[in-house]
Write a protein that holds these residues in place. Structure first.
Motif, PDB file in Angstrom:
ATOM      1  N   ARG A 155       0.840  -1.201   0.000  1.00 18.55           N
ATOM      2  CA  ARG A 155       0.000   0.000   0.000  1.00 18.55           C
ATOM      3  C   ARG A 155       0.874   1.248   0.000  1.00 18.55           C
ATOM      4  NH1 ARG A 155      -5.480  -1.310   1.754  1.00 18.55           N
ATOM      5  NH2 ARG A 155      -5.488  -3.513   2.303  1.00 18.55           N
ATOM      6  N   ARG A 156       0.861   1.953  -1.116  1.00 19.37           N
ATOM      7  CA  ARG A 156       1.703   3.138  -1.270  1.00 19.37           C
ATOM      8  C   ARG A 156       1.363   4.232  -0.259  1.00 19.37           C
ATOM      9  NH1 ARG A 156       6.275   2.252  -3.954  1.00 19.37           N
ATOM     10  NH2 ARG A 156       6.454   4.429  -4.454  1.00 19.37           N
ATOM     11  N   VAL A 157       0.101   4.367   0.095  1.00 21.51           N
ATOM     12  CA  VAL A 157      -0.276   5.434   1.021  1.00 21.51           C
ATOM     13  C   VAL A 157       0.383   5.237   2.384  1.00 21.51           C
ATOM     14  CG1 VAL A 157      -2.421   4.389   1.867  1.00 21.51           C
ATOM     15  CG2 VAL A 157      -2.196   6.873   1.793  1.00 21.51           C
ATOM     16  N   TRP A 158       0.524   3.997   2.859  1.00 26.10           N
ATOM     17  CA  TRP A 158       1.209   3.738   4.120  1.00 26.10           C
ATOM     18  C   TRP A 158       2.698   4.055   4.003  1.00 26.10           C
ATOM     19  CZ3 TRP A 158      -0.841  -1.440   6.525  1.00 26.10           C
ATOM     20  CH2 TRP A 158      -2.194  -1.296   6.820  1.00 26.10           C
ATOM     21  N   ILE A 159       3.265   3.736   2.852  1.00 25.68           N
ATOM     22  CA  ILE A 159       4.681   4.019   2.637  1.00 25.68           C
ATOM     23  C   ILE A 159       4.925   5.525   2.659  1.00 25.68           C
ATOM     24  CG2 ILE A 159       6.538   3.892   0.927  1.00 25.68           C
ATOM     25  CD1 ILE A 159       5.396   1.141   0.157  1.00 25.68           C
ATOM     26  N   TYR A 160       4.059   6.280   2.018  1.00 28.27           N
ATOM     27  CA  TYR A 160       4.211   7.733   2.009  1.00 28.27           C
ATOM     28  C   TYR A 160       4.029   8.311   3.408  1.00 28.27           C
ATOM     29  CZ  TYR A 160       4.190   7.623  -3.074  1.00 28.27           C
ATOM     30  OH  TYR A 160       4.504   7.375  -4.378  1.00 28.27           O
ATOM     31  N   ARG A 161       3.087   7.802   4.161  1.00 23.35           N
ATOM     32  CA  ARG A 161       2.893   8.283   5.532  1.00 23.35           C
ATOM     33  C   ARG A 161       4.117   7.985   6.389  1.00 23.35           C
ATOM     34  NH1 ARG A 161      -3.330   6.437   6.656  1.00 23.35           N
ATOM     35  NH2 ARG A 161      -4.287   8.030   5.338  1.00 23.35           N
ATOM     36  N   TYR A 162       4.641   6.775   6.273  1.00 23.06           N
ATOM     37  CA  TYR A 162       5.852   6.425   7.022  1.00 23.06           C
ATOM     38  C   TYR A 162       7.006   7.347   6.636  1.00 23.06           C
ATOM     39  CZ  TYR A 162      10.194   4.040   8.091  1.00 23.06           C
ATOM     40  OH  TYR A 162      11.458   3.759   8.525  1.00 23.06           O
ATOM     41  N   SER A 163       7.166   7.557   5.341  1.00 23.68           N
ATOM     42  CA  SER A 163       8.264   8.399   4.875  1.00 23.68           C
ATOM     43  C   SER A 163       8.099   9.839   5.332  1.00 23.68           C
ATOM     44  CB  SER A 163       8.359   8.340   3.352  1.00 23.68           C
ATOM     45  OG  SER A 163       8.697   7.037   2.935  1.00 23.68           O
ATOM     46  N   VAL A 196      13.615   7.518   1.977  1.00 27.23           N
ATOM     47  CA  VAL A 196      13.698   7.966   0.585  1.00 27.23           C
ATOM     48  C   VAL A 196      13.537   6.786  -0.369  1.00 27.23           C
ATOM     49  CG1 VAL A 196      15.262   8.969  -1.132  1.00 27.23           C
ATOM     50  CG2 VAL A 196      15.048  10.024   1.107  1.00 27.23           C
ATOM     51  N   LEU A 197      14.157   5.651  -0.046  1.00 32.00           N
ATOM     52  CA  LEU A 197      14.022   4.463  -0.893  1.00 32.00           C
ATOM     53  C   LEU A 197      12.568   4.023  -0.980  1.00 32.00           C
ATOM     54  CD1 LEU A 197      15.303   1.976  -2.415  1.00 32.00           C
ATOM     55  CD2 LEU A 197      15.191   0.836  -0.209  1.00 32.00           C
ATOM     56  N   TYR A 198      11.902   3.935   0.170  1.00 34.35           N
ATOM     57  CA  TYR A 198      10.504   3.515   0.162  1.00 34.35           C
ATOM     58  C   TYR A 198       9.633   4.482  -0.631  1.00 34.35           C
ATOM     59  CZ  TYR A 198      11.070  -0.199   3.635  1.00 34.35           C
ATOM     60  OH  TYR A 198      11.414  -1.338   4.293  1.00 34.35           O
ATOM     61  N   MET A 199       9.911   5.771  -0.521  1.00 39.71           N
ATOM     62  CA  MET A 199       9.071   6.752  -1.185  1.00 39.71           C
ATOM     63  C   MET A 199       9.276   6.757  -2.702  1.00 39.71           C
ATOM     64  SD  MET A 199       8.614  10.827  -0.490  1.00 39.71           S
ATOM     65  CE  MET A 199       8.576  10.620   1.262  1.00 39.71           C
ATOM     66  N   LEU A 200      10.504   6.574  -3.139  1.00 39.21           N
ATOM     67  CA  LEU A 200      10.816   6.717  -4.561  1.00 39.21           C
ATOM     68  C   LEU A 200      10.896   5.404  -5.333  1.00 39.21           C
ATOM     69  CD1 LEU A 200      13.520   9.518  -4.327  1.00 39.21           C
ATOM     70  CD2 LEU A 200      11.076   9.762  -4.764  1.00 39.21           C
ATOM     71  N   ALA A 201      10.976   4.291  -4.648  1.00 40.05           N
ATOM     72  CA  ALA A 201      11.151   2.999  -5.320  1.00 40.05           C
ATOM     73  C   ALA A 201       9.860   2.570  -6.019  1.00 40.05           C
ATOM     74  CB  ALA A 201      11.567   1.936  -4.319  1.00 40.05           C
TER      75      ALA A 201
END
Length: 124
Positions: free
Chosen positions: A37-45, A82-87
């Motif tokens: 889930r990208r939204v969780w990754i963005y929130r974490y980042s 940064v890796l999680y957000m951009l990968a």
């Protein structure tokens, strides 16, 4: 403040390492859900980036062991966010597949545990 921060990070890493060793199924299920889930990754980042930058600005230094450890931990946190957000999703799937392997999973858990023990038990 630096010594106290290294102790807090050490206790957190010990807890995280023990939880990873004892509750592997929960961690892998969470990681699968998190990386899917990208939204969780963005929130974490968005939470991890300011914390890592703040730690690097206020505590980042190579002058003694506690500050060096804080610098390394905050740099790792910054790179991870940064890796999680951009990968792309393909890369995140590869990260999850690597965590499915026992040797990688337990190597990460043991490294958290050993780093935490070092930070908590060594007198600076």
């Amino acid at each position: 403040m630096t010594v106290m921060l290294t102790r807090v990070i050490g206790m957190f890493l010990i807890g995280l390492g023990l939880f990873r060793i004892l509750q592997r199924q929960i961690i892998t299920d969470f990681l699968k859900e998190f990386l899917g889930r990208r939204v969780w990754i963005y929130r974490y980042s968005l939470v991890a980036l300011p914390i890592a930058v703040w730690l690097l600005i206020t505590q980042g230094s190579w002058e003694n062991v506690p500050r060096t450890v804080i610098t390394l931990v905050s740099s790792t946190l910054l790179l991870e966010a940064v890796l999680y957000m951009l990968a792309p999703q393909r890369t995140l799937d590869a990260i999850y597949r690597s965590y499915q392997r026992n040797d990688v999973y337990y190597a990460v858990a043991i490294s958290f545990l050993l780093t935490g023990c070092y930070l908590l038990l060594v007198r600076f």
